[in-house]
Design a protein around this motif. Structure first.
Motif, PDB file in Angstrom:
ATOM      1  N   GLY A  76       0.816  -1.219   0.000  1.00 25.11           N
ATOM      2  CA  GLY A  76       0.000   0.000   0.000  1.00 25.11           C
ATOM      3  C   GLY A  76       0.840   1.255   0.000  1.00 25.11           C
ATOM      4  O   GLY A  76       0.606   2.184  -0.786  1.00 25.11           O
ATOM      5  N   VAL A  77       1.833   1.308   0.860  1.00 31.32           N
ATOM      6  CA  VAL A  77       2.703   2.476   0.928  1.00 31.32           C
ATOM      7  C   VAL A  77       3.503   2.633  -0.362  1.00 31.32           C
ATOM      8  O   VAL A  77       3.687   3.749  -0.864  1.00 31.32           O
ATOM      9  N   ARG A  78       3.954   1.529  -0.927  1.00 25.79           N
ATOM     10  CA  ARG A  78       4.730   1.595  -2.171  1.00 25.79           C
ATOM     11  C   ARG A  78       3.898   2.132  -3.331  1.00 25.79           C
ATOM     12  O   ARG A  78       4.396   2.883  -4.175  1.00 25.79           O
ATOM     13  N   VAL A  79       2.608   1.779  -3.361  1.00 25.58           N
ATOM     14  CA  VAL A  79       1.742   2.212  -4.458  1.00 25.58           C
ATOM     15  C   VAL A  79       1.263   3.653  -4.252  1.00 25.58           C
ATOM     16  O   VAL A  79       1.313   4.484  -5.163  1.00 25.58           O
ATOM     17  N   VAL A  80       0.793   3.964  -3.060  1.00 23.90           N
ATOM     18  CA  VAL A  80       0.217   5.290  -2.786  1.00 23.90           C
ATOM     19  C   VAL A  80       1.296   6.357  -2.660  1.00 23.90           C
ATOM     20  O   VAL A  80       1.092   7.513  -3.010  1.00 23.90           O
ATOM     21  N   LYS A  81       2.447   5.987  -2.093  1.00 23.74           N
ATOM     22  CA  LYS A  81       3.542   6.923  -1.843  1.00 23.74           C
ATOM     23  C   LYS A  81       3.063   8.096  -0.976  1.00 23.74           C
ATOM     24  O   LYS A  81       3.196   9.276  -1.355  1.00 23.74           O
ATOM     25  N   PRO A  82       2.528   7.804   0.205  1.00 25.08           N
ATOM     26  CA  PRO A  82       2.022   8.880   1.059  1.00 25.08           C
ATOM     27  C   PRO A  82       3.153   9.640   1.749  1.00 25.08           C
ATOM     28  O   PRO A  82       4.273   9.137   1.878  1.00 25.08           O
ATOM     29  N   LYS A  83       2.822  10.857   2.201  1.00 26.15           N
ATOM     30  CA  LYS A  83       3.764  11.619   3.003  1.00 26.15           C
ATOM     31  C   LYS A  83       3.947  10.978   4.372  1.00 26.15           C
ATOM     32  O   LYS A  83       5.007  11.075   4.988  1.00 26.15           O
ATOM     33  N   PHE A  84       2.883  10.351   4.877  1.00 20.86           N
ATOM     34  CA  PHE A  84       2.937   9.683   6.174  1.00 20.86           C
ATOM     35  C   PHE A  84       1.749   8.742   6.293  1.00 20.86           C
ATOM     36  O   PHE A  84       0.821   8.778   5.487  1.00 20.86           O
ATOM     37  N   VAL A  85       1.799   7.901   7.315  1.00 15.72           N
ATOM     38  CA  VAL A  85       0.691   7.014   7.652  1.00 15.72           C
ATOM     39  C   VAL A  85       0.235   7.359   9.065  1.00 15.72           C
ATOM     40  O   VAL A  85       1.047   7.466   9.986  1.00 15.72           O
ATOM     41  N   PHE A  86      -1.078   7.538   9.241  1.00 11.10           N
ATOM     42  CA  PHE A  86      -1.669   7.871  10.539  1.00 11.10           C
ATOM     43  C   PHE A  86      -2.520   6.684  10.983  1.00 11.10           C
ATOM     44  O   PHE A  86      -3.507   6.347  10.334  1.00 11.10           O
ATOM     45  N   ALA A  87      -2.143   6.028  12.079  1.00 10.27           N
ATOM     46  CA  ALA A  87      -2.909   4.906  12.627  1.00 10.27           C
ATOM     47  C   ALA A  87      -3.564   5.364  13.924  1.00 10.27           C
ATOM     48  O   ALA A  87      -2.895   5.561  14.940  1.00 10.27           O
ATOM     49  N   THR A  88      -4.886   5.545  13.885  1.00 10.43           N
ATOM     50  CA  THR A  88      -5.578   6.218  14.986  1.00 10.43           C
ATOM     51  C   THR A  88      -6.285   5.243  15.927  1.00 10.43           C
ATOM     52  O   THR A  88      -7.491   5.301  16.130  1.00 10.43           O
ATOM     53  N   GLY A  89      -5.522   4.350  16.524  1.00  7.60           N
ATOM     54  CA  GLY A  89      -6.036   3.603  17.662  1.00  7.60           C
ATOM     55  C   GLY A  89      -6.549   2.207  17.423  1.00  7.60           C
ATOM     56  O   GLY A  89      -6.788   1.782  16.298  1.00  7.60           O
ATOM     57  N   ASP A  90      -6.758   1.501  18.556  1.00  7.52           N
ATOM     58  CA  ASP A  90      -7.050   0.068  18.568  1.00  7.52           C
ATOM     59  C   ASP A  90      -5.984  -0.664  17.759  1.00  7.52           C
ATOM     60  O   ASP A  90      -6.260  -1.442  16.851  1.00  7.52           O
ATOM     61  N   LEU A  91      -4.760  -0.390  18.115  1.00  8.06           N
ATOM     62  CA  LEU A  91      -3.618  -0.997  17.443  1.00  8.06           C
ATOM     63  C   LEU A  91      -3.583  -2.493  17.720  1.00  8.06           C
ATOM     64  O   LEU A  91      -3.279  -3.295  16.838  1.00  8.06           O
ATOM     65  N   ASN A  92      -3.900  -2.867  18.967  1.00  6.40           N
ATOM     66  CA  ASN A  92      -4.054  -4.272  19.297  1.00  6.40           C
ATOM     67  C   ASN A  92      -5.474  -4.506  19.798  1.00  6.40           C
ATOM     68  O   ASN A  92      -6.266  -3.568  19.963  1.00  6.40           O
ATOM     69  N   ASP A  93      -5.843  -5.765  20.014  1.00  2.15           N
ATOM     70  CA  ASP A  93      -7.241  -6.070  20.333  1.00  2.15           C
ATOM     71  C   ASP A  93      -7.563  -5.950  21.816  1.00  2.15           C
ATOM     72  O   ASP A  93      -8.720  -5.797  22.180  1.00  2.15           O
TER      73      ASP A  93
END
Length: 231
Positions: A76-93
């Motif tokens: 996903g990152v390789r295709v989109v080439k974003p400036k950054f990735v934001f992961a907003t919570g519930d990282l684990n269960d």
């Protein structure tokens, strides 16, 4: 015109931006307008409710959540080439005991799975911004597991993040809140965000100080602003 937005997401709801504050008037150097080109345009990726370690009847091994996150952070990152990735919570269960009961609490093996994925994908703290959700706080209101295992937590030793993207047309400032507060019952529900005074103070200080000139300010959190969530 400089605007401040709040991005709120909980349990897979659609990302929305709602205006919080508006500058009194457009900045003279860059008045609001419809762009006729791509100068200043950039992409970023927003993820939420990763639930690494989840165990259900349909997915007893929890492997789908792990594979999905790894694919997003690599292909996903390789295709989109974003400036950054934001992961907003519930990282684990947060269901880490032997019975895999939701809300049962944190377990190192769940966090090890999560940490292994973002490490394998080569995520760096100036690119991958992960903030806590309510599942990351179950039975751990000091957020010790988040602070010791998330990329941002172990790097900056705090529950919120902030960063900027600078383009030819100016700065875009991002602030990621911990919206779980400090009450046990709050962490056990999906109801209503709670922002600590210390975080609000940090946010206000930055948007009035070092980042007062930002073209747009975005504030992100895990919880929905209203409950029940809008359709």
């Amino acid at each position: 015109m400089r605007r401040t937005h709040l991005a709120s997401l909980a349990l897979g709801t659609t990302l929305v931006f709602a205006p919080l504050l508006h500058a009194a008037s457009p900045q003279p150097a860059l008045p609001a307008h419809y762009a006729r080109g791509t100068t200043g345009i950039f992409w970023f990726m927003h993820l939420s409710d990763l639930h690494i370690g989840v165990n259900t009847l349909l997915e007893p091994s929890g492997e789908f959540a792990q594979q999905r996150l790894l694919e997003v952070l690599t292909t996903g990152v390789r295709v989109v080439k974003p400036k950054f990735v934001f992961a907003t919570g519930d990282l684990n269960d947060g269901s880490g005991n032997s019975l895999h009961i939701p809300t049962s609490g944190q377990a190192q093996w769940e966090w090890d799975l999560y940490k292994g994925i973002y490490t394998t994908a080569g995520m760096l703290p100036n690119f991958y911004y992960d903030i806590p959700g309510n599942h990351d706080a179950y039975e751990d209101l000091p957020f010790s597991y988040y602070l010791n295992n998330s990329l941002q937590g172990q790097t900056n030793h705090k529950l919120w993040v902030d960063f900027s993207v600078t383009t030819p047309v100016g700065e875009y400032y991002f602030f990621g809140f911990n919206s779980d507060g400090d009450k046990l019952w709050k962490a056990l529900t999906n109801c209503c965000p709670e922002f600590l005074d210390s975080e609000l103070t940090e946010f206000e200080t930055r948007i009035k100080g070092a980042h007062a000139g930002a073209q747009i300010v975005f504030a992100a959190g895990h919880h929905a602003l209203t409950y029940p969530e809008p359709p």
